[in-house]
Design a protein around this motif. Structure first.
Motif, mmCIF file in Angstrom:
data_model
loop_
_atom_site.group_PDB
_atom_site.id
_atom_site.type_symbol
_atom_site.label_atom_id
_atom_site.label_comp_id
_atom_site.label_asym_id
_atom_site.label_seq_id
_atom_site.Cartn_x
_atom_site.Cartn_y
_atom_site.Cartn_z
ATOM 1 N N GLU A 70 0.763 -1.186 -0.137
ATOM 2 C CA GLU A 70 0.052 0.142 -0.060
ATOM 3 C C GLU A 70 0.756 1.394 0.033
ATOM 4 O O GLU A 70 0.500 2.189 -0.647
ATOM 5 C CB GLU A 70 -0.900 -0.002 1.227
ATOM 6 C CG GLU A 70 -1.973 -0.895 1.278
ATOM 7 C CD GLU A 70 -2.843 -1.144 2.378
ATOM 8 O OE1 GLU A 70 -4.136 -1.199 2.115
ATOM 9 O OE2 GLU A 70 -2.314 -0.699 3.394
ATOM 10 N N ASP A 71 1.961 1.313 0.692
ATOM 11 C CA ASP A 71 2.597 2.327 0.877
ATOM 12 C C ASP A 71 3.649 2.406 -0.273
ATOM 13 O O ASP A 71 4.533 3.607 -0.526
ATOM 14 C CB ASP A 71 3.586 2.492 2.247
ATOM 15 C CG ASP A 71 3.044 2.468 3.345
ATOM 16 O OD1 ASP A 71 1.639 2.452 3.126
ATOM 17 O OD2 ASP A 71 3.458 1.983 4.478
ATOM 18 N N GLY A 72 3.667 1.399 -1.296
ATOM 19 C CA GLY A 72 4.404 1.775 -2.227
ATOM 20 C C GLY A 72 5.893 1.284 -2.308
ATOM 21 O O GLY A 72 6.961 1.791 -3.077
ATOM 22 N N ARG A 73 6.310 0.424 -1.252
ATOM 23 C CA ARG A 73 7.658 0.232 -0.940
ATOM 24 C C ARG A 73 7.953 -0.911 -1.870
ATOM 25 O O ARG A 73 9.319 -1.099 -2.078
ATOM 26 C CB ARG A 73 7.968 -0.328 0.289
ATOM 27 C CG ARG A 73 8.132 1.072 1.485
ATOM 28 C CD ARG A 73 7.940 0.389 2.827
ATOM 29 N NE ARG A 73 6.764 0.112 3.453
ATOM 30 C CZ ARG A 73 6.482 -0.593 4.264
ATOM 31 N NH1 ARG A 73 7.545 -1.233 5.216
ATOM 32 N NH2 ARG A 73 5.117 -0.483 4.981
ATOM 33 N N VAL A 74 7.243 -1.668 -2.192
ATOM 34 C CA VAL A 74 7.547 -2.747 -3.255
ATOM 35 C C VAL A 74 6.672 -2.883 -4.219
ATOM 36 O O VAL A 74 5.332 -2.591 -4.262
ATOM 37 C CB VAL A 74 7.487 -4.130 -2.651
ATOM 38 C CG1 VAL A 74 8.449 -4.204 -1.415
ATOM 39 C CG2 VAL A 74 6.099 -4.374 -1.892
ATOM 40 N N ASP A 75 6.779 -3.405 -5.601
ATOM 41 C CA ASP A 75 5.703 -3.715 -6.626
ATOM 42 C C ASP A 75 4.936 -4.837 -6.272
ATOM 43 O O ASP A 75 3.827 -4.971 -6.594
ATOM 44 C CB ASP A 75 6.666 -3.844 -7.888
ATOM 45 C CG ASP A 75 7.505 -2.916 -8.382
ATOM 46 O OD1 ASP A 75 6.958 -1.666 -8.202
ATOM 47 O OD2 ASP A 75 8.570 -3.180 -8.815
ATOM 48 N N MET A 76 5.328 -5.923 -5.623
ATOM 49 C CA MET A 76 4.551 -7.016 -5.211
ATOM 50 C C MET A 76 5.246 -7.659 -4.021
ATOM 51 O O MET A 76 6.432 -7.496 -3.682
ATOM 52 C CB MET A 76 4.683 -8.144 -6.471
ATOM 53 C CG MET A 76 5.732 -8.463 -6.981
ATOM 54 S SD MET A 76 6.035 -9.651 -8.357
ATOM 55 C CE MET A 76 5.107 -8.552 -9.760
ATOM 56 N N VAL A 77 4.444 -8.539 -3.416
ATOM 57 C CA VAL A 77 4.962 -9.284 -2.377
ATOM 58 C C VAL A 77 4.863 -10.814 -2.775
ATOM 59 O O VAL A 77 3.847 -11.403 -3.140
ATOM 60 C CB VAL A 77 4.166 -9.242 -1.009
ATOM 61 C CG1 VAL A 77 4.661 -10.238 -0.012
ATOM 62 C CG2 VAL A 77 4.533 -7.935 -0.502
#
Length: 347
Positions: free
Chosen positions: A158-165
């Motif tokens: 949600e915070d945009g730290r990653v593209d995906m998990v």
């Protein structure tokens, strides 16, 4: 001997394996502390947010209160680029990478192998992340891994730290209002992990008066909480012990601070392989599916990952299972294979 007396006996021995088990527990705890700083950062502030950060949702994900068959609530596969993928491809130089949230402490799923140069990340989830990067950017190594705790998987997206998990993340109804999921890539279920010497027999009345550890924000905790409220779990079962990372539960178990751990059977089997004094107790009591999690409005990325998974299930999934999981889950991969995908989400 009742459960509380049993806990006291284990604690007096510094864990149910005596000095040796205590040393193993401390070693694991120390390993976790030493490993986390390697990648568990917010990243270079100059990197900028991953693709899709801050955009208004263009589609709608099935709401948790109207969810049925959550593993089917995903978009049909497509190889077409879109705004999210365009933004990923537009990254320049060394920053032209897919940013993936992973675990680095889950043995055979996502863990740092100390026997490799640089303690490289390896495991089943890591293989899948490399495959997605290869499809989107044409280079399997064009991926930046960011280690995130269990309870930070959704916030990191949600915070945009990653593209995906890609981190043994169960597709669940209550998560569909926060993130979008791919089709399933693995089948598992919740199980109980306890010392071999324990009288616990599984997810049953033997958990009365026992302390159970789960990860904060996990489907395991949600299940235990619901079952305790509706009477399917003994009222005397203590589920108050929660930890940020699931592996921390194993350390708690080794230290004698809890009597059992509840987590995905696939993860529990790997933890039993790390510590021969523990074992799975009873059969799985839920059916769950792991999926790749992404931002809700990243429709093109969801469709692309689903296309990658179509190819991966046919060519790649079995090799990865054989390499990483067959030793802990058995040579027969059929129980772990996800079902044929269905794509019920239309927008």
């Amino acid at each position: 001997m009742n459960a509380r007396e049993e806990r006291g006996r284990r604690a007096s021995l510094r864990g149910w394996g005596g000095v040796g088990a205590m040393a193993a527990g401390c070693a694991l705890a120390l390993a976790s502390v030493l490993l986390l700083p390697l990648t568990q950062s917010a990243g270079d502030p100059d990197d900028g947010p991953p693709a899709g950060a801050g955009r208004v949702a263009a589609g709608s994900q099935a709401r948790a209160d109207a969810c049925a068959d959550p593993e089917k609530q995903t978009l049909a596969p497509s190889g077409a680029d879109g705004p999210t993928i365009d933004a990923i491809k537009a990254r320049q130089g060394a920053k032209r990478k897919l940013i993936v949230g992973v675990d680095q402490n889950s043995y055979r799923w996502g863990y740092r192998n100390p026997n490799t140069q640089g303690a490289e990340l390896e495991g089943f989830d890591i293989d899948l992340a490399h495959r997605i990067a290869a499809d989107i950017l044409g280079d399997r190594d064009a991926v930046q891994f960011r280690a995130i705790p269990t309870n930070q998987r959704i916030p990191a997206i949600e915070d945009g730290r990653v593209d995906m998990v890609v981190r043994t993340m169960t597709i669940a109804c209550d998560r569909l209002s926060d993130v979008a999921f791919s089709a399933p890539y693995f089948k598992t279920g919740q199980q109980v992990l306890a010392p071999k010497s324990s009288s616990i027999t599984g997810y049953d009345d033997s958990l009365a008066d026992r302390r159970i550890c789960t990860a904060t924000g996990s489907t395991a905790y949600t299940k235990l909480s619901e079952d305790k409220q509706n009477g399917r779990l003994p009222s005397s079962t203590d589920i108050s012990v929660t930890v940020p990372n699931q592996l921390d539960c194993l350390v708690q178990l080794q230290l004698g601070a809890v009597d059992a751990v509840v987590t995905d059977g696939a993860l529990a089997a790997s933890q039993a392989a790390q510590d021969p004094t523990v074992e799975l107790k009873g059969a799985a009591f839920t059916t769950e599916y792991y999926g790749v999690a992404m931002k809700k409005d990243a429709d093109d990325l969801v469709r692309r990952v689903n296309r990658v998974l179509v190819d991966y299930r046919a060519d790649g999934w079995q090799r990865s299972y054989d390499e990483w999981l067959s030793a802990t889950l058995g040579k027969d991969a059929a129980p772990s294979r996800p079902p044929a995908p269905e794509y019920l989400r239309t927008s």
